[in-house]
Every structure is written in C-alpha cells, then in structure tokens.
Scaffold this active site. Sequence first.
Site, mmCIF file in Angstrom:
data_model
loop_
_atom_site.group_PDB
_atom_site.id
_atom_site.type_symbol
_atom_site.label_atom_id
_atom_site.label_comp_id
_atom_site.label_asym_id
_atom_site.label_seq_id
_atom_site.Cartn_x
_atom_site.Cartn_y
_atom_site.Cartn_z
ATOM 1 N N ASN D 113 0.799 -1.227 0.000
ATOM 2 C CA ASN D 113 0.000 0.000 0.000
ATOM 3 C C ASN D 113 0.830 1.275 0.000
ATOM 4 O O ASN D 113 0.515 2.230 -0.702
ATOM 5 C CB ASN D 113 -0.957 0.008 1.203
ATOM 6 C CG ASN D 113 -2.118 -0.956 1.006
ATOM 7 O OD1 ASN D 113 -2.276 -1.523 -0.065
ATOM 8 N ND2 ASN D 113 -2.924 -1.136 2.035
ATOM 9 N N THR D 158 -16.205 37.630 -32.440
ATOM 10 C CA THR D 158 -17.020 37.183 -31.313
ATOM 11 C C THR D 158 -18.185 36.447 -31.942
ATOM 12 O O THR D 158 -18.651 36.833 -33.011
ATOM 13 C CB THR D 158 -17.539 38.338 -30.430
ATOM 14 O OG1 THR D 158 -18.410 39.156 -31.222
ATOM 15 C CG2 THR D 158 -16.412 39.192 -29.882
ATOM 16 N N HIS D 159 -18.643 35.386 -31.303
ATOM 17 C CA HIS D 159 -19.697 34.526 -31.880
ATOM 18 C C HIS D 159 -19.288 34.016 -33.267
ATOM 19 O O HIS D 159 -20.156 33.758 -34.098
ATOM 20 C CB HIS D 159 -21.023 35.288 -32.020
ATOM 21 C CG HIS D 159 -21.492 35.932 -30.763
ATOM 22 N ND1 HIS D 159 -22.264 35.267 -29.837
ATOM 23 C CD2 HIS D 159 -21.296 37.177 -30.263
ATOM 24 C CE1 HIS D 159 -22.537 36.096 -28.829
ATOM 25 N NE2 HIS D 159 -21.956 37.249 -29.057
ATOM 26 N N SER D 281 -5.065 13.153 -48.977
ATOM 27 C CA SER D 281 -6.183 12.276 -49.263
ATOM 28 C C SER D 281 -5.728 11.290 -50.315
ATOM 29 O O SER D 281 -4.909 11.594 -51.176
ATOM 30 C CB SER D 281 -7.357 13.095 -49.782
ATOM 31 O OG SER D 281 -8.254 12.256 -50.443
ATOM 32 N N ASN D 289 -5.580 17.324 -45.018
ATOM 33 C CA ASN D 289 -6.438 17.264 -43.831
ATOM 34 C C ASN D 289 -5.645 17.516 -42.543
ATOM 35 O O ASN D 289 -4.580 16.939 -42.368
ATOM 36 C CB ASN D 289 -7.114 15.903 -43.746
ATOM 37 C CG ASN D 289 -8.061 15.679 -44.902
ATOM 38 O OD1 ASN D 289 -8.705 16.607 -45.375
ATOM 39 N ND2 ASN D 289 -8.124 14.440 -45.375
ATOM 40 N N TYR D 320 -7.478 1.412 2.397
ATOM 41 C CA TYR D 320 -7.328 0.794 1.087
ATOM 42 C C TYR D 320 -8.493 -0.127 0.760
ATOM 43 O O TYR D 320 -8.918 -0.937 1.577
ATOM 44 C CB TYR D 320 -6.026 -0.014 1.002
ATOM 45 C CG TYR D 320 -5.854 -0.602 -0.374
ATOM 46 C CD1 TYR D 320 -5.436 0.193 -1.430
ATOM 47 C CD2 TYR D 320 -6.167 -1.934 -0.628
ATOM 48 C CE1 TYR D 320 -5.318 -0.331 -2.724
ATOM 49 C CE2 TYR D 320 -6.047 -2.465 -1.904
ATOM 50 C CZ TYR D 320 -5.627 -1.656 -2.946
ATOM 51 O OH TYR D 320 -5.530 -2.174 -4.212
ATOM 52 N N GLN D 325 -7.176 0.038 -7.212
ATOM 53 C CA GLN D 325 -6.297 -0.485 -8.265
ATOM 54 C C GLN D 325 -6.668 0.138 -9.611
ATOM 55 O O GLN D 325 -5.817 0.363 -10.463
ATOM 56 C CB GLN D 325 -6.410 -2.002 -8.347
ATOM 57 C CG GLN D 325 -5.552 -2.579 -9.467
ATOM 58 C CD GLN D 325 -5.639 -4.091 -9.507
ATOM 59 O OE1 GLN D 325 -5.343 -4.751 -8.517
ATOM 60 N NE2 GLN D 325 -6.051 -4.631 -10.636
ATOM 61 N N LYS D 328 -5.033 3.470 -11.369
ATOM 62 C CA LYS D 328 -3.786 3.528 -12.130
ATOM 63 C C LYS D 328 -4.046 3.740 -13.624
ATOM 64 O O LYS D 328 -3.423 4.582 -14.255
ATOM 65 C CB LYS D 328 -3.018 2.217 -11.919
ATOM 66 C CG LYS D 328 -1.596 2.401 -11.424
ATOM 67 C CD LYS D 328 -0.858 1.076 -11.388
ATOM 68 C CE LYS D 328 -0.945 0.396 -10.031
ATOM 69 N NZ LYS D 328 -0.332 -0.959 -10.044
#
Lengths: 431, 431, 431, 431
Positions: D113, D158-159, D281, D289, D320, D325, D328
Amino acid sequence: MSAPIWQKNSKATIDEQIMDYMAGEDIILDREIFLFDIQATKAHVRGLASIDILKDVEATEMLKYLDELAEEFKQGKFQLDNRFEDGHSAIESYLVEKLGDSGKRVHTGRSRNDQVLVALRLYLKEQLEQMASFSKESARACLKQAENYKTTPMPGYTHLQQAVVSSGGMWFAAFAEAMIDNLAYIQSIQQWIDANPLGTAAGYGVNLPLNRELTTTELGFSRLQINPIYAQNSRGKFELAALSALSQCLLDIRRYSWDLSLFTTAEFDFVSLPDDMTTGSSIMPNKRNPDLIELMRGSYAVVQGATVELESLLSIPSGYQRDLQFSKAPLLRALKRGMDTLALFPQVITNTTLNKTSLKKAIKTPMYATDLAIELSASGMPFRDAYQQVVERYDELEQRTPEQSLNERVSPGACADLMLDEMWERLKDLG
Amino acid sequence: MSAPIWQKNSKATIDEQIMDYMAGEDIILDREIFLFDIQATKAHVRGLASIDILKDVEATEMLKYLDELAEEFKQGKFQLDNRFEDGHSAIESYLVEKLGDSGKRVHTGRSRNDQVLVALRLYLKEQLEQMASFSKESARACLKQAENYKTTPMPGYTHLQQAVVSSGGMWFAAFAEAMIDNLAYIQSIQQWIDANPLGTAAGYGVNLPLNRELTTTELGFSRLQINPIYAQNSRGKFELAALSALSQCLLDIRRYSWDLSLFTTAEFDFVSLPDDMTTGSSIMPNKRNPDLIELMRGSYAVVQGATVELESLLSIPSGYQRDLQFSKAPLLRALKRGMDTLALFPQVITNTTLNKTSLKKAIKTPMYATDLAIELSASGMPFRDAYQQVVERYDELEQRTPEQSLNERVSPGACADLMLDEMWERLKDLG
Amino acid sequence: MSAPIWQKNSKATIDEQIMDYMAGEDIILDREIFLFDIQATKAHVRGLASIDILKDVEATEMLKYLDELAEEFKQGKFQLDNRFEDGHSAIESYLVEKLGDSGKRVHTGRSRNDQVLVALRLYLKEQLEQMASFSKESARACLKQAENYKTTPMPGYTHLQQAVVSSGGMWFAAFAEAMIDNLAYIQSIQQWIDANPLGTAAGYGVNLPLNRELTTTELGFSRLQINPIYAQNSRGKFELAALSALSQCLLDIRRYSWDLSLFTTAEFDFVSLPDDMTTGSSIMPNKRNPDLIELMRGSYAVVQGATVELESLLSIPSGYQRDLQFSKAPLLRALKRGMDTLALFPQVITNTTLNKTSLKKAIKTPMYATDLAIELSASGMPFRDAYQQVVERYDELEQRTPEQSLNERVSPGACADLMLDEMWERLKDLG
Amino acid sequence: MSAPIWQKNSKATIDEQIMDYMAGEDIILDREIFLFDIQATKAHVRGLASIDILKDVEATEMLKYLDELAEEFKQGKFQLDNRFEDGHSAIESYLVEKLGDSGKRVHTGRSRNDQVLVALRLYLKEQLEQMASFSKESARACLKQAENYKTTPMPGYTHLQQAVVSSGGMWFAAFAEAMIDNLAYIQSIQQWIDANPLGTAAGYGVNLPLNRELTTTELGFSRLQINPIYAQNSRGKFELAALSALSQCLLDIRRYSWDLSLFTTAEFDFVSLPDDMTTGSSIMPNKRNPDLIELMRGSYAVVQGATVELESLLSIPSGYQRDLQFSKAPLLRALKRGMDTLALFPQVITNTTLNKTSLKKAIKTPMYATDLAIELSASGMPFRDAYQQVVERYDELEQRTPEQSLNERVSPGACADLMLDEMWERLKDLG
C-alpha cells in the site's frame, strides 16, 4: 503502452513523431473488430458483384481470400500490427498481395469511413447479444437465490439504519427484477442500432448504384441506415446507446457490490463468499478480503469515464473528423471491463451464501414497530395515537418473531408475496 | 438562490443552519412534480378504499379535496413553499386541515419513499411523451426542408475540408433520420419506465394487502414494479434512462448547431437566420450574432453534467439514503434545459434558409475528382492508374457541374436518391 | 424554475419564446455577482477619469450613485429582476436614470465581456478566501479531536475488513492533514487567479489608453491579465481551477461522510452524532438517521457534475461565444453546494463523538497478528517462518491489549507518534 | 487487450477466470512505475539499515541487486509480465532469487500500500517536471510567433462573427500568456504533491521506528506525508491534482486546435500547416487534412474522461480498497495522451504559418465601426448619438486601414501594446 513520444531517441524526425502520435494505439484496437471488418468486406464484394462492378470470378476469388485471412487471423498466423496503418488497410493489402492490382478493386465505392462504421456496428451487435445473455443468466441466478432464501429473515435498512424486517428472498429478487429490466433495455438498444451504414462512403454516398439492400441482408441488419451524412454523425451516437445499456447493468452490480462490501464486514457478517472469490492476506491467516467485489464495484467508473470521454469528443460539426478515431478506445475499454464484470455476476450471485444465524441475530425488537403502527392505523386509529401506542406497547413487540413479520408483509412484491413466478414469466417472454 | 448558510446572520442556531442545509431547494423542485404527487395520492386513496382501509365516504372526501388542492395549486392560490418540508407533507397537511385527523389516514400503507418514486415516474412519463412529440415535429421539419432543398448543391466536408459535392437535401435529411431514430429511442424508454412503484412503501412493503393492480391501472402504468427494494434501487436508474434519451436528441442538435455556427460565419455564409433568431450588436449595425444557436449547442453540456452528477450519487448500497434527494435537481435541470432546446428545434430547422448563391460559389472543381476516380475505377481501371488519370484529366473536371454530380450520386440515401419517402413512412409507423 | 417555454400559453410569439430561452436564469444568477460588478464599475470609472475620458465631477457623481445602488441592493430596495437583460445593463440603466445621458458614458472602453469576467473574478477570489477559512477551521477541529481521542483504540480497516489496531487520534489526524493540504491548495489557486481582466473589452482591447494599472490596484489584484484574447479564453478556465480546489475539500468530506455512514450503523456503532445532526423517524422512536452526513457525501457529485458541464462547454474556438453564458450556472451551483457543505464540516467534526466502549469491543485478537509478525521479522526471522510462528503462537496474541499495540506503533505519523505539533505548525505557517 | 474472460476456452476453472479478472492489466501498467518502485525500495532499504533492521552488509547487497534489476529492466533483459502478480512482487521475487530468504526482509515494515503510493508519487513528480518543461517551451514558441506576427492584421471574432481588427501577434500572445499561467499552475501542484508517503505501511503505520526523515531526503521529497490513514486517502486525490494541471494545458490546446480547424478551412484560409503536419487524401491531390490538429483537439476528452473515472472510484470509506487499483489506468492513460499532445504543441505553434494575404482580405470595413464609435464617445458624445454617427459616417470608415486600427489599439495588452516583454519576464521569473 509504448514509450511516450517525448522519451523517444532524438534521432526520430518530427515527421516520425507525428506519424506515431497519429497512429496511436489504433492498430491494436482494430484487432477487436478485424473479423467484423472482413465480414463486411465480404458483403461489400458480393454487393459489387451484384451490380457488375466486380466480375463473379473476381468476387469469388476475393471471398476465398477474405475467408482465408479471417482464418489466419483467428489462428494467429496473420498478425495485425503496425506494419499496417489500420485494419482496413491490412485487408486491402492482403488482397493485393494475393490478387495483385485487382485486389485494390475491393475498395471501389466504399471509404474507410463507412468501413469502420459497419465493422463497429457488427461488433456492437455481437457485444449486445452477449450482454443480453449475461443479463438473462444474472436474472436467473438471482431468481434461484430468491427461491433459496425466500423465508430467510434479514434486516431491512434505510439510511443504513435498521428499519424493518426484510428477507433474503426480497433482496435477491430486487436484483432479479433489475436484471430483467436490463435485459429489456438491452434488447431495445439491439433493435435500435440494427441499421446498416455500409454503402454511405465518406459521408456523401457515391456515383454508383450500390446494392445496399443486399449488403443489409447479407450482414443480417434489420434495416438500412439511409442517409450518408447521418451515418457519419451516428459515429459515437450509437456507441453511447450501447454504453447506456451497459451502464444500466453495472449500476445494479455496483449496488450489489456495495451491499456485499458491507455484508461481508465482521460487523455485519451477513454474507460469506467462497475462498476463490476472496483474497487472503499475506500476514493475517483469518483475513479474507473481498477484492473481487471491490473491483466489480469500481467497474462502473470505467464505463462512466468512457461515456464522458465519448460525449465530449462528439462536440464537432457534421462529417468525419479525426477526433472520432478517439471514440474507439473508450468504447472498447468500457465494453471490455463492463462485460468481464457482467460475465462474472451470475457466479457471484450463486456463490453468495447468507449467514442465517447472523441475520437472525441482527433482527432487533424495534424493527417490529412499523408493523404494529400499520396494524393500528389500518384499523382506523389516528396516526399520533398509533405512534403513542407503539411507544407504550413496546414490550409487546418483543413477543414478535421475524417469521411472523415476514408472513404478514403481504403487499404485492413484499416478503410474503415475492411474485417470483411473474418474474420468471417476464424473463421467459423476453426470450 | 438563497443566501448561503455561512453568510446567515449569526443568530441562527446550529440547528437552524442544519435544517436549512438539509431542506435545500427541495420544496421548490417539488413544484414540478406536485400535481403528479396529488394524482398518485388519489390512486392510493382509491386503493385503500378497495381494501377497506378507508371507508368509501372517507375516500370520496379525500378525493374531493385532492382535486381542490390541485386546482388551487394550478391557479396559484396554493403556494408550495417552505412552510412545508416537502410536497408530500404539503398534501397531507392540506388534508388534515380540511378533514382533521382522518386526513392523516391518507398516508396509511405508503411512505414518502414510494410517494416520491411514483410522482417522479409520472413526471418522467409526461416529459418523455413531450420529448417524443418534439422529436416527431423536428423530424417533420427536417424532412420538409430536405424536400425544399432537394436539389440545392452544397459542399460536402470531411475534416472541415471541402471534399465532394453534397446537397441541402442530404444535409437536412441527415437530421431527419437522426430525429426519427431519436423518436424510436424515446419510445422504447417510455415503455421501459412504465412501471408502477406505488405500494412498495419504504422499500420493504407493508403488512397490508395493498391493491397495487388497481393503482397501476388508475395511474395508467402498463405494469407493476414488483419488488420494493428494487423500486428504491431504481431511483436514479430510471432517471438515467430518460436522460439518455434526451442526450440522444441533444447530441444531434449540438451537431446541427455546430454546422450553423460555421455556416453563418461571413467566411462560409451558407445559412441565414431570421432576425428574431439572432441578436444584434449594440455597436455594429451589420452584425447578427447567432446567440440562440450557441445556447442550443451549449445545452448538451447541461445534460451531460447532470448525468454525471446522478451517476456519482448512485454509488451507495441498497435502500433509501438521503443522497438520493440530490437526484431531483440534476434531473429537473437537465429536462428543463434539454426540453426547452428541443422545443425550439423545429422552428430553427424551418427558419434555416440556405443561401443558394453562396453554396454554388463554394463548389470548386477539385470536388469532382472523386466522381471521376470512381467512374474510372468502376469501369475496371486499377486504382493507381485511376488516381493518375484524375490528376492528368483535371482540366476535364472543370466542365462538370454541381447538378450533374448530384444526379449521379445514386447510391441509396445519397443526393440522387434521398429516400425521403422511406423516412416519412418510418416516421408514420412510429405513430 | 419558471414554466417551460413549451408550456407557455399559445399567444406568445416565437420571438418572445426565443427571448425567454436566451435570457434563461441569467438575471437571477447575476444577483450573486452584482456587488462585484458595481465594485469593478467603480474602478473602471476611476480609470476613465485618470485618462480624462470622464471629468472628475462626472466620475464623482457616478461613484456616488454606484455606492447608492450597492446600498439599495443590499437592503433589498433595488431588485435585480427580469426588467433588465442582465446585471450589467441594470447598472448602466440605474446610472442613466440618475444622471441622464452622461450615465451611458460609464460603458466607454469596456464591454460586457470584460465586465462579467472581472465581476466573476472578484467573486471567485471572495469564495476562495472563504474556502480557505473553512478549511482552516476544519483542520483545527480535526486536530482538536485528534488530541481528544489520541489514545482511543479503534479498529483499522483495509477492504472494510478488520486489519490492525488504530486509534481515534490517527483517524481524526488523517482529516486534519488533508484539510491542511487543501488549505495550501486553495491558497495557490487564490494566487493563480489573482489577475485583472478589466480593460480587455470584447477580447481585442480598445483604442484608448486605459489605465489598467490603476484598476488593478483599485480592485486589489496582484497582477494584470495582459492579453485580451486570453482574458476571454480564461472564462471557464479560471472557474475550473477554483472548482478543483473545492473538489479537493469535498473529496475528503465525502470520505469522512462514508466513514460516518458506516460508523453510525447499529452494526459498527462507533460514532454518535448529536440529535440536531440526525433526523428522527416518524414511526420508530429509536431511529436516528444520519441524513446530514448523507447529504454531505452527496455534495461531491454536484461539484463533479458542474465540472464536467463547464469542461464540455469550453470546447469552442477562441473569443466570446454565447455558450459561455452557461458557465455561470454550474459555477454558482457548485460553489453554493460545496461551500455550504464545507461550512458545516468543522461542526460535524467537533460533534463526532466516539463510542469508546464499542470501539474497544470491536478490537479482536487477530488484529495483533501483524504486530507480532513484524516483531519477529524485525528481529531477523525470515518471513515464512514468522508467519508460521504467528499462526502457532496465536494464543499468545490474546494477552495483548489495544493500548499496548498503540504504544508500539512508533513509525512517524502512526498512533504512538501522531506528529500533531508538526501539523499545527504547518497550519500556522499557512497563515 | 487480451481476450475477454467470457471468450476463454471452457476449460478455465472459475478460479482462473477470477484471478484473471482481478489481475487485469495491472502488471502492464506497473511497467510505467517500475523504476520508481525500485528507487523507493532502495530508500526503504537504507532506512531499514539506519535503524538496524537490516545489517549494513545485507543492505549493500540489496542495493546492488536493485541497481542491477533497474539496469536489466531498462535494457529489456528483465521482463515485467504476468509471471508476477505486480511490480512490487517482482522486486521482492528478484531479490529472493538473488539473496535467498534474506531477500524477503526487504518488505519488513512496509506494505504494498505505501509502496505503490510512493512509486506513483515519484512518477507524478517526474511527469509534472516534464509538463512544466513542455509548457515553458510552448510559451516560448508562442511568444516568438507573437513577435513574428506582431503587426499582422487579422480579423477578431465574437460569436465567430467578424467583429474588430485584431492581430496575429495578439492571437499568439494569448496562448503565450495561457501557457505561462499553466506553468505557474503546474509548479504549484509540483510543490503540493511533494510529500513522502513511504513508511505508512498499510495505512496504520507499524511497530518500528522507521526512519522516514531519511527516506524523505533520499527520495528528494520536500516534506513528509505524516498520517498513514491520510496517505491511503490521498490515493487518487493527488492524482486528481496532477490531472487538473494537465487539463489546464489541454484546455488551451483544444482552443488553439479549434482555431486552427477553422483557420485551415478553404473558407477562412488563414493558416497553412506544413505537409508533415497534415494528411493527404488518397483520392484528391489538393486536399490536406489537419488530422493532427483534430487529434490534439480530441485529447482533452481523454483527460476529462479519466478524471471522472478517478473521481467516481474514490467514493469509498477510508483505507485501502481494491477499487483503487483501477485508479492507475486512467491516470497513466490521461498522462500518456495529454503529455504526448503537450510535447507536440511547441512544434505546432512554430509551424503555424499565417497567410497574410488572406488575413488582410478578410478585414472588412464594418470592422472599423467600433473604433469610430469609441473615438466619438471618448470625446464625450452620448452613446446613441455616436451610434447614429457611425451609421451615417459609414463611408468614412472605408478610408481606414487595418494597420491604423492596430496602431490605435493602445489599451495595455492590445495590438499596439502586446506587453510581450512583461510576458518574457514572468516566464523567466518562473524559472
């Protein structure tokens, strides 16, 4: 988990680093859906043949080699590894190796975009089938245990405080009904996603009269996913539906695990698990830790996290974007963890042994108070008076027994009338 | 939002602070389900009368006053506020005020635990009904727009890069099919949650032969939720199912909003929205901001957050625990925001005007390249050769028109064959 | 919660429905930050005066009325309600009412975009200040309880299975150290967000030499948030930092609540809470439900959900977009629930009474096994032998006492050496 | 991803299935922290020697073999695979193989632990160190680009609607300041988690005077994590702190990626990326792309999902429990994806080429409107009049140039005064 990019040796060019970053673990994930990819490719080949894009003899050859590839993959002779960009390329590459240039014609009229969609769709269908089967087994295991412990008294809790007498039967039946509901939920999702995206190409269809009806039948889909843009936009959407079914199952398993986590403490001591479901301590001979139960409890978090991951990825405009590649990992991760957990649940249920002596000892006199209060109030006594009576007639409660209390709990579904037959019936109706 | 506890004047006793903390906003939330609570109480009264716990005359009186209470609440004459601990207490208190001690008998054989369950269940059913109706309207609006713009060329994107010619019809039809799927999803959830939890008391049933069949019929449920412990454990579980249906709808609305957010930029300029769907700027006369669309896009996050909140609350053992009180707020919040958004969607669809000139102008020659490549490869040319040909015959592409490209996109579901009739048909089949 | 749009009477025009949808609950949320908005407005006025945009006499008038507005708002004479679009408009409107056209000049050189940023920033600073103070009080309460129960034996659990002897002191000290860590965490976030966004306008600055140094000093910020685009992009980012601090606190409170939820069961019976921290049952006189603890436990979910909501909203390009309006609700909601919970924590700690008799009774002989094994292995015996010895010398363990076990637990931080002085010291160092 | 349990061949006993389920992928995850585990084991050995639990000669031998093990692992000679239960067992097993029974003495006074806690803590420290370094590089790259494009006009949105003139410099500087803030954030988390949990055993300390000061110094921690129960309870808590730092970085990267996703469209065409950062492509020669950018954008979701997963796991009582476990996997997953993304960010910044011609062309006359309005209102004109004036003097705006607008944007931090020196300064101050 391969070494992070930034720990690579300094000789790697930027280009290599970026290629690595973009490939990610995709090829490994593709192993899970490779056989479905091959299966869908076969349907595509038949479709092309049916509209004379492929000659019958070409198609026959391709189908033969696709079967061979599947066989080699199953036997571990064909390795899907980072020689290939992804599973889709691997299939094409195999055909080209076997058939030369004509192998390349397999890709006519389709795109990797509809190819991954159909492979994932078939995978989801298979997973949901399995999920339905585990839920059914879980429901059965619960119902059997409900029968086994039908008349076993057990404290009933609210706020984790002892409240009234309950029974082992009612406790197990709760999870039986939950799992029957889950089965119904899964079945509706199975039906919902049962639509064929193959033939939609990169999201805008193609200038070929693809035989989508044939591929739909070949692949066992119950309907066509008609619109190519929607097919693309359904990436992630259908996955979320499948995960919502899995979440429903794990929600109940988490709750059951919590119950067991409490009931296996020395303080409660209501439940014993067999040795192969607990872990010994390296130091204390007497200690049996319910690790298995704790991992089952923790499994919900994996599905929850994966769901959030998927949902957040999907905040993009219409059409394929590479973010969607990241939808594969959380899907497969959640299904692996969730299905492994669900697969074990029937055994865990079956191996949950109630300690009848402890349970009986845990039933204390105050747990009969509600019974008396209801008796009084049913007979017409105003509530405040009934309450007062219960306090005054407390001694009288001591004569009561758990069995008596159970027998009198006659409201439908309660201890004296668990309605297990109705549950078996519904389970049967769900097929 | 009342002042936080810790800003209260110092005279409040600890006890008052804690009472305040525990009450939270519960009473306000109960307003949403109060009428359902009354409705379920009426069913409970009829049930008690049918097993002779209440005399017919008592029941009749109670039913009369319950109707009166509902009426007064609707008219704003009866205020549900913090004079009461919660809506449940308010009902009992009203009956006691009208009928004296016998009013208290309404609570015989039930608990606030099954009372809140049944009220929420009825509320969920009503919300899902509405959700289904909005989805249907949305699908219809999309299908009509798909018809309107059936032959309007529009660039098709992958990676937000111009790829191939698409059409306004195909774009709208994508959302039509999505909304039809959503309708089917909602309907399966409606069916799934259609189970009556009333009569399960605090989670362990009672020692009375409650007439649960009668209350099930009275309240219009299609089946009994049998097991009392399961009834408790389904708190949150059924809510999550309803939210998963809502999420499916909002997922598509988010995607549509993203499209509109791009398409209304000066750079794309594909879509115009009417003035009442945009917001002017206080300084730039020419500016129209798509605030509405951005808020619709942001609505998914509310449902996603609420879902996570609910899921995390449910990590507890079986049986009622007060954490569950917190399940009400995220549920109501997500439904309010989500349903308001979904309610507006049909109008937004209907008012989306495509700028045909801009769309046409945006279609560039390279977008025909795939068409040619497929033609060549369909005629049997190996891919590498076809690709080479496309590069060499680039000039030839310039003769092509968007309309021609659309007409040739004949794969089922694509621009030349949108299959809108099949979609209308399926929509009709869903009722 | 106002009636949903779609339940409105049919006379509402589309336009009204949309206005309603866009307004949402914004004006109500603005009440929380209104005083900060006024405070920032005063700084802005002083800034404008310092660069001669406002005449001193104009500024003086404005400042006077801003103070008046703040006073009226605090006394409830000025209502912030849906007469106004938002709090920002309300301020301007008030000044215009008092000062005519010149009132409008308050908005010169700023935008609602930097106005809301600075008001929220000030609000966050105040909330974090309070959060730090509650954490400090919590740490103190825990340390005092650790002293009170320094030598009280208590079972120590792993996997909820009895493992070794622990102490009340060690248990309380665990939460003390957690709260000291939380305090340090909060302080670093306080420092981190202490940057002034005022003067960045709509995200691109303005053509005025705004005196940002002066407003920074006036408002008590320790530094300037320099870049206007970043100021916009920090909307939500800084909120998330504040919520991460709150999460840290609630994570520990959730864990403590879980402990109490177990420890107050009849089966464990380790902890008693005073009556005003539990809720009686309407039917069972002996029942005390730990509702308060369960609500505290459930509070984490509210913050977690709000965090996810915020994170998902922020998946947008640079610059203000209306989705960001939705960042206010989850922030305020999480802070309200979280801070109310944190505010109660010191009292809950102080009122947690350990039942020494039960605790002692719960310590069973096998819990000494590890002590013996370590003794043997410390003296050089190979582990397998030591383990065997422990099994063989089991009878010998029965002579051991809890006190002895505690005394021997001498590793720094453990029962015999809780290092409380070091914790007090660190707490003091944090100020 | 190994085959799911339920697809295993039928010969596996239940016991094997369960063992498999419990092991999960733990051993693979342990590879990431194995070297830290060895490092901490060495410190523990030195600690034991300092209190005479180990003889110096024993300790020396152990240290030698631990170094050897580390070396073999680095060279791939020692495989950490499922021969071992976990990394901890592998270390002990190696020492036993080399040193016989005395190898087992390494585990005296510690538990798996505290062993996993300390290994993860060291791992987190190293990751945060790296994170700080990447943030610094990112900030530098942004600052340099801000200098490069200091006077390049660029539309400000903006927007997503064109609003006012902005500059390339201001855009890059926004991300510079963000990354400087992130660096400061990371550094405070580094400091916060810098506490040594080694020596707390299974969460209750041991009956040995462990030399925790020595191990703290040896391992380079700046302080002791004092309380053993808290050490256990900090599992996940400290991980969440590290992930919150990572989230802050990825939040900005997501926003930058969104910008690039728009700016690289044909419609915007503001940004070019080099070929090795885009993907061609297979069919359209002209298409590039931005897959890399889309994957970087999608990376936030991985961290967000992992955070939710972790948070939900932590809803358990003190001490614990095996659920931990599962903490992780999400930690390592989020760090891998997040750090890989962050590692690439400086290069992406550096390789972002602004298309000056397109940018200039994109600046339209209405974008000067605000400039004029502010000029007028700064000179004292009431707002409504100014607004009217702007409309009337619209033609006049056409004479303005982007450069002029930039030059006049003099508010601190805005285009004419980016304050890059101050940012370089702060970056330097952070070390």
